[in-house]
Design a protein around this motif. Sequence first.
Motif, PDB file in Angstrom:
ATOM      1  N   ASN A  37     -69.666  51.250  12.555  1.00  0.00           N
ATOM      2  CA  ASN A  37     -69.242  52.120  11.455  1.00  0.00           C
ATOM      3  C   ASN A  37     -68.075  53.037  11.808  1.00  0.00           C
ATOM      4  OD1 ASN A  37     -71.128  51.106   9.640  1.00  0.00           O
ATOM      5  ND2 ASN A  37     -72.715  52.546  10.315  1.00  0.00           N
ATOM      6  N   THR A  38     -67.125  52.512  12.555  1.00  0.00           N
ATOM      7  CA  THR A  38     -65.932  53.307  12.863  1.00  0.00           C
ATOM      8  C   THR A  38     -64.696  52.653  12.242  1.00  0.00           C
ATOM      9  OG1 THR A  38     -65.507  52.117  14.924  1.00  0.00           O
ATOM     10  CG2 THR A  38     -66.882  54.101  15.071  1.00  0.00           C
ATOM     11  N   ASP A  39     -63.604  53.433  12.200  1.00  0.00           N
ATOM     12  CA  ASP A  39     -62.335  52.967  11.641  1.00  0.00           C
ATOM     13  C   ASP A  39     -62.556  52.452  10.209  1.00  0.00           C
ATOM     14  OD1 ASP A  39     -59.784  52.194  11.195  1.00  0.00           O
ATOM     15  OD2 ASP A  39     -59.794  50.477  12.559  1.00  0.00           O
ATOM     16  N   CYS A  40     -62.797  53.387   9.311  1.00  0.00           N
ATOM     17  CA  CYS A  40     -63.272  53.015   7.973  1.00  0.00           C
ATOM     18  C   CYS A  40     -62.263  53.378   6.885  1.00  0.00           C
ATOM     19  CB  CYS A  40     -64.578  53.763   7.670  1.00  0.00           C
ATOM     20  SG  CYS A  40     -65.811  53.519   8.957  1.00  0.00           S
ATOM     21  N   LYS A  41     -62.397  52.670   5.784  1.00  0.00           N
ATOM     22  CA  LYS A  41     -61.597  52.966   4.596  1.00  0.00           C
ATOM     23  C   LYS A  41     -62.515  53.018   3.387  1.00  0.00           C
ATOM     24  CE  LYS A  41     -57.591  51.147   3.217  1.00  0.00           C
ATOM     25  NZ  LYS A  41     -56.491  50.167   3.003  1.00  0.00           N
ATOM     26  N   ALA A  42     -62.225  53.935   2.487  1.00  0.00           N
ATOM     27  CA  ALA A  42     -63.010  54.000   1.247  1.00  0.00           C
ATOM     28  C   ALA A  42     -62.122  53.603   0.081  1.00  0.00           C
ATOM     29  CB  ALA A  42     -63.543  55.407   1.026  1.00  0.00           C
ATOM     30  N   TYR A  43     -62.781  53.082  -0.943  1.00  0.00           N
ATOM     31  CA  TYR A  43     -62.081  52.630  -2.141  1.00  0.00           C
ATOM     32  C   TYR A  43     -62.716  53.270  -3.352  1.00  0.00           C
ATOM     33  CZ  TYR A  43     -60.506  49.139   1.161  1.00  0.00           C
ATOM     34  OH  TYR A  43     -59.967  48.531   2.255  1.00  0.00           O
ATOM     35  N   SER A  44     -61.916  53.502  -4.368  1.00  0.00           N
ATOM     36  CA  SER A  44     -62.506  53.901  -5.643  1.00  0.00           C
ATOM     37  C   SER A  44     -63.078  52.641  -6.267  1.00  0.00           C
ATOM     38  CB  SER A  44     -61.455  54.496  -6.574  1.00  0.00           C
ATOM     39  OG  SER A  44     -60.841  53.484  -7.338  1.00  0.00           O
ATOM     40  N   TYR A  45     -63.799  52.794  -7.360  1.00  0.00           N
ATOM     41  CA  TYR A  45     -64.375  51.613  -8.002  1.00  0.00           C
ATOM     42  C   TYR A  45     -63.299  50.663  -8.501  1.00  0.00           C
ATOM     43  CZ  TYR A  45     -63.361  53.936 -12.437  1.00  0.00           C
ATOM     44  OH  TYR A  45     -62.729  54.543 -13.479  1.00  0.00           O
ATOM     45  N   GLN A  46     -62.085  51.171  -8.709  1.00  0.00           N
ATOM     46  CA  GLN A  46     -60.992  50.287  -9.142  1.00  0.00           C
ATOM     47  C   GLN A  46     -60.197  49.754  -7.956  1.00  0.00           C
ATOM     48  OE1 GLN A  46     -58.315  51.918 -12.020  1.00  0.00           O
ATOM     49  NE2 GLN A  46     -59.855  51.918 -13.624  1.00  0.00           N
ATOM     50  N   GLY A  47     -60.559  50.179  -6.758  1.00  0.00           N
ATOM     51  CA  GLY A  47     -59.819  49.759  -5.577  1.00  0.00           C
ATOM     52  C   GLY A  47     -58.761  50.766  -5.161  1.00  0.00           C
ATOM     53  N   LEU A  48     -58.254  51.534  -6.120  1.00  0.00           N
ATOM     54  CA  LEU A  48     -57.195  52.506  -5.829  1.00  0.00           C
ATOM     55  C   LEU A  48     -57.628  53.887  -6.292  1.00  0.00           C
ATOM     56  CD1 LEU A  48     -53.913  50.977  -7.287  1.00  0.00           C
ATOM     57  CD2 LEU A  48     -54.516  51.246  -4.882  1.00  0.00           C
ATOM     58  N   PHE A  49     -57.260  54.899  -5.566  1.00  0.00           N
ATOM     59  CA  PHE A  49     -57.412  56.259  -6.079  1.00  0.00           C
ATOM     60  C   PHE A  49     -56.159  56.606  -6.884  1.00  0.00           C
ATOM     61  CE2 PHE A  49     -60.364  56.095  -2.535  1.00  0.00           C
ATOM     62  CZ  PHE A  49     -61.498  56.602  -3.137  1.00  0.00           C
ATOM     63  N   SER A  50     -56.224  57.691  -7.643  1.00  0.00           N
ATOM     64  CA  SER A  50     -55.108  57.953  -8.557  1.00  0.00           C
ATOM     65  C   SER A  50     -53.798  58.203  -7.809  1.00  0.00           C
ATOM     66  CB  SER A  50     -55.441  59.104  -9.502  1.00  0.00           C
ATOM     67  OG  SER A  50     -56.030  60.163  -8.809  1.00  0.00           O
ATOM     68  N   ASP A  51     -53.864  58.770  -6.612  1.00  0.00           N
ATOM     69  CA  ASP A  51     -52.617  59.014  -5.876  1.00  0.00           C
ATOM     70  C   ASP A  51     -52.195  57.827  -5.007  1.00  0.00           C
ATOM     71  OD1 ASP A  51     -54.494  59.107  -3.872  1.00  0.00           O
ATOM     72  OD2 ASP A  51     -54.250  61.247  -3.451  1.00  0.00           O
ATOM     73  N   ARG A  52     -52.982  56.764  -5.011  1.00  0.00           N
ATOM     74  CA  ARG A  52     -52.724  55.541  -4.246  1.00  0.00           C
ATOM     75  C   ARG A  52     -52.709  55.770  -2.735  1.00  0.00           C
ATOM     76  NH1 ARG A  52     -50.257  50.735  -7.395  1.00  0.00           N
ATOM     77  NH2 ARG A  52     -50.126  51.567  -9.494  1.00  0.00           N
ATOM     78  N   ASN A  53     -53.140  56.927  -2.286  1.00  0.00           N
ATOM     79  CA  ASN A  53     -53.161  57.155  -0.836  1.00  0.00           C
ATOM     80  C   ASN A  53     -54.258  56.339  -0.181  1.00  0.00           C
ATOM     81  OD1 ASN A  53     -51.067  58.919  -0.916  1.00  0.00           O
ATOM     82  ND2 ASN A  53     -52.347  60.765  -0.852  1.00  0.00           N
ATOM     83  N   GLU A  54     -54.033  55.985   1.077  1.00  0.00           N
ATOM     84  CA  GLU A  54     -55.085  55.320   1.841  1.00  0.00           C
ATOM     85  C   GLU A  54     -56.163  56.345   2.134  1.00  0.00           C
ATOM     86  OE1 GLU A  54     -54.636  51.662   4.659  1.00  0.00           O
ATOM     87  OE2 GLU A  54     -53.820  53.500   5.502  1.00  0.00           O
ATOM     88  N   CYS A  55     -57.398  55.933   2.024  1.00  0.00           N
ATOM     89  CA  CYS A  55     -58.511  56.865   2.175  1.00  0.00           C
ATOM     90  C   CYS A  55     -59.258  56.477   3.444  1.00  0.00           C
ATOM     91  CB  CYS A  55     -59.392  56.749   0.932  1.00  0.00           C
ATOM     92  SG  CYS A  55     -60.749  57.915   0.857  1.00  0.00           S
ATOM     93  N   ARG A  56     -58.869  57.091   4.570  1.00  0.00           N
ATOM     94  CA  ARG A  56     -59.400  56.635   5.859  1.00  0.00           C
ATOM     95  C   ARG A  56     -60.228  57.715   6.542  1.00  0.00           C
ATOM     96  NH1 ARG A  56     -55.786  55.468   9.941  1.00  0.00           N
ATOM     97  NH2 ARG A  56     -54.284  56.884   8.994  1.00  0.00           N
ATOM     98  N   ALA A  57     -61.132  57.264   7.401  1.00  0.00           N
ATOM     99  CA  ALA A  57     -61.878  58.186   8.255  1.00  0.00           C
ATOM    100  C   ALA A  57     -62.233  57.442   9.541  1.00  0.00           C
ATOM    101  CB  ALA A  57     -63.142  58.674   7.564  1.00  0.00           C
ATOM    102  N   ALA A  58     -62.446  58.215  10.600  1.00  0.00           N
ATOM    103  CA  ALA A  58     -62.770  57.591  11.888  1.00  0.00           C
ATOM    104  C   ALA A  58     -64.161  56.971  11.853  1.00  0.00           C
ATOM    105  CB  ALA A  58     -62.667  58.617  13.010  1.00  0.00           C
ATOM    106  N   LYS A  59     -65.049  57.527  11.002  1.00  0.00           N
ATOM    107  CA  LYS A  59     -66.391  56.946  10.948  1.00  0.00           C
ATOM    108  C   LYS A  59     -67.087  57.286   9.645  1.00  0.00           C
ATOM    109  CE  LYS A  59     -68.304  60.740  13.716  1.00  0.00           C
ATOM    110  NZ  LYS A  59     -69.109  61.106  14.860  1.00  0.00           N
ATOM    111  N   VAL A  60     -68.169  56.548   9.407  1.00  0.00           N
ATOM    112  CA  VAL A  60     -69.032  56.861   8.269  1.00  0.00           C
ATOM    113  C   VAL A  60     -70.457  56.969   8.791  1.00  0.00           C
ATOM    114  CG1 VAL A  60     -69.290  54.394   7.661  1.00  0.00           C
ATOM    115  CG2 VAL A  60     -69.858  56.134   5.974  1.00  0.00           C
ATOM    116  N   VAL A  61     -71.203  57.927   8.237  1.00  0.00           N
ATOM    117  CA  VAL A  61     -72.630  58.010   8.573  1.00  0.00           C
ATOM    118  C   VAL A  61     -73.438  57.856   7.294  1.00  0.00           C
ATOM    119  CG1 VAL A  61     -72.391  59.405  10.658  1.00  0.00           C
ATOM    120  CG2 VAL A  61     -72.546  60.548   8.434  1.00  0.00           C
TER     121      VAL A  61
END
Length: 613
Positions: A37-61
Motif C-alpha cells: 500500500n505504498t506509492d498510491c494515487k487516488a481518483y475521483s469517481y470520474q477519474g479526474l478531479f476538477s483541477d486535473r491535478n495528480e492526487c498522490r500519497a506515499a501510502k494508504v491505510v
Amino acid sequence: MESRVRLIVIISLSVFCWFGPTVGVAPPAVECYGVGNTDCKAYSYQGLFSDRNECRAAKVVYPTTEQEVIAAVADGVKNGLKMRVISKGSHSLPSLVCPGGNGAGMFISTRDYKGIAVNTGPGTPTATVEAGVMLKAFMDEASRHGLTFPHMPYWGGLSISGILGTGAHGSGIWGKGSSMYEYVKEIRLVVPASEEDGYAKVINLVAGVDDEILNAARLSLGVLGVISTVTLELQPMFKRSFSLVEKSDVDLETQVALNAEQNEFGDITWYPAQKLAVYRLDNRVPVVTTGEGVNKYIHLQPLPAALFEAARLSEEVDETSGDGQAKCMRATAQVSALNLMGHGFTNNGTHFTGYPVVGFQNSIATSGTCEDTTIPSLMCVWDRRHKGVLSFEEGFTVSFSNIPAFIRDVKALVALNPESLCGIGLYAGILMRHIKKSRSAYLGPIEDGVELDIVYYRSRDPHVPRLYQDVTEEIEQMLLFKYNARPHWGKSQVVGFVTTKDMYPELPRFLKVKNQLDPQGLFSNDWTDSVLNVDGAAANLQKFGPHCALDGQCICTEDIHCAPEKGYFCQAGRIYTEARVCRKVSNVNETSFAYLTHDADSCVDPWCSLSIL
Ligand SMILES: Cc1cc2nc3c(=O)[nH]c(=O)nc-3n(C[C@H](O)[C@H](O)[C@H](O)COP(=O)(O)OP(=O)(O)OC[C@H]3O[C@@H](n4cnc5c(N)ncnc54)[C@H](O)[C@@H]3O)c2cc1C
Ligand SMILES: *[C@@H]1O[C@H](CO)[C@@H](O)[C@H](O)[C@H]1NC(C)=O
Ligand SMILES: *[C@@H]1O[C@H](CO)[C@@H](O)[C@H](O)[C@H]1NC(C)=O
C-alpha cells in the motif's frame, strides 16, 4: 415519435428486468503501485478531479477500528505527514481528498471501517455509524429496527462521513431541512495531539454541549482531523407518496417556492431548452398506506457500459462538428422517454405502473449503490473504467428571493439561442432541490434556497473548447456574482469557488477551531487552503494560462485564456454583460438561429438512438 420513444422505453425497461438489481463493482478509489500500500494515487469517481491535478500519497491505510484510526493519525503527526481522509468511493470532484505535500503524504481510507449500532431508546432513537458506513447500509439497518432518517443525498453509495465532509443534502425546507449535518447528535473526532498524549487523541463532541467545535465538525471538508463515528437522530419509519408531474416552465419562477412549501420532499427538474419542468410532489404518508415502491432512478443505475460509450461518442461527434441541433434532438427524445418510464422509479420493486409511487422511506429516499455485482459489464454512468461520461457537475445554492430573476435570465439566454442549452438536457436537466439556511454548521448555507445541479459535457482534452461553453460560463458567473450563489463543497469546477472566501460570515470561527485542533495544518491541502482562504490562499485558486477558461480553471481576462486559434475569444456575457466568457465568434450569426422542435424520429444515426438513454 411515439413509436420510437416506445421502442427506447422497451429497450431500457428490458435492460432493467433482465439484470434486476445486480450492479457493477466500482473500481477502487485508491490504487497503489508500490509494495504494501505504498506509492498510491487516488481518483475521483470520474477519474479526474476538477483541477486535473495528480492526487498522490506515499501510502494508504485502511483502519478497521477507532484504535487503528488513532494509530494512523499518530503516525502521521509523529512524522509530520500531510493526511487526508478518503471514502471507499471518492465521490467528490474538487481535489479534497488529496494530501498534497508533493506525494509524501498519507491517505486514510474509511473503506473498511463500517460498523453500525442502532439505539432504539429511551428518548430519541439514534444510530452511531463508523466513518465508512454507506448511506444505503445505514438506511437499511435503521429500517430493520422500524426506524428511518428523513433527508439525504439521492444516491446510496456515498459514505456518511464523506457526506458530512461536504455538507451534502436531499431536498426540503420543513423542520430542520434537508442537510444531513443538521441531524448530528454526536461526533467522535480523532485529532493531532502532543507527544505526551501519544500524538493523537479522540475528542467526543456532543450537540448542545460542545457546539463551538461540533458546528465546525458537522461540515469540515476534513480539515479538522478524522471523524471516527457519527451519531444521527432517527425517526419512526414512514412511507412517502410521490408523483412526478411534467409541465411547461412558463410559471416556474413562482412555482419554486410553492413546491418547497407544499412538499416535505419536493424538487424540480428543469429542462430550459425544452421549456419543461418536472415537479416532484412528495410527502410522507402513514406506514399503513399500500405501496412497495423502490427508487431505481435511472441516472444512478448500472447499465451496460457500451451504452455510455455510445452516448459519449455521439456527443463527441456533435462537439467536433458543432452540431447543437443533434444534442437538442437527443435531449428531447431522452426527456420524453424518461418521463414515460417514471425515471426508473418502480411501484413494486420491479415495475412502474404509474403515479403516485408509494414506498417506505428507505426504499424511496435514496437509490442503490453500484456495488456488489456478478455482471461486470454493468456499470454506473460515472464509472471511470468506461470511456463514457466526463462532465462538469455544478452545484450552486441560490436563495429563494433570487431564484425568480435567475430563472428569467436563463430563459432570456434560451430565447437568444435555444440550442445553446440543449446539452444539459442530456445530463438530466437542472435539478432544483430545496435547502434550508443552516442552524448549526459554520460552513452551511446562509439563506433558504434552491440547490441547482447543472451537469454538462467536459472535454477529455483541457485544450479543446466545448460547444456553447459561453452560455454555461455566463450562467455560472451570473450565479456567482449577480445572485451570490454558494457552490456545493463536493461539486463544481475550480472557478465555482472564486467568491467562496467572502461567502461565510462564520468562516473565522471555523478557522479558529481548525487552528486549535490541527495547528500545523496536517489535514489541510492546497485546495482546502484556497477555498477557506487560509493566509490569503484564495489568490491561488485560479490557474491562469493558455486555455485555462476552457476547463473551468479560470475566468478569462484575455483571449489567450480561451482558444483564439480555434475562434474562441474572451467576450462579454449576453444577458449578464459583466460575465467574461469564451465564445466562438467566427461565422456565428446569432439572429439566424431558428427554434426547431425535435423528436426521436429525426434520430437517424444509430448513436443517436442508442444515446437516448
Ligand atoms: C452519483 C452521485 C450522487 C450524488 N448525490 C448527491 C446528492 O443527492 N446530494 C448532495 O448533496 N450531494 C450529492 N453528491 C455529492 C456527494 O454527496 C459529495 O461529493 C460527498 O461528499 C461524497 O461523499 P464520499 O463518501 O464519496 O466522500 P469523499 O469524496 O471521499 O470525501 C468528501 C470529503 O469528506 C472528507 N471526509 C470523508 N470521510 C471523512 C472522515 N471520516 N473524517 C473527516 N473527513 C472525511 C474528505 O476528506 C473530503 O474532504 C453526489 C455525488 C455522486 C457521485
Ligand atoms: C409488480 O407489478 C407487475 C405489474 O403489475 C407484476 O407483473 C410483477 O410481478 C410485480 N412484481 C412484484 C415483485 O410483485
Ligand atoms: C445575420 O442574419 C441576419 C438575418 O438573417 C441578416 O440580416 C444579417 O445580415 C446576418 N449578418 C451577418 C453578419 O451575416
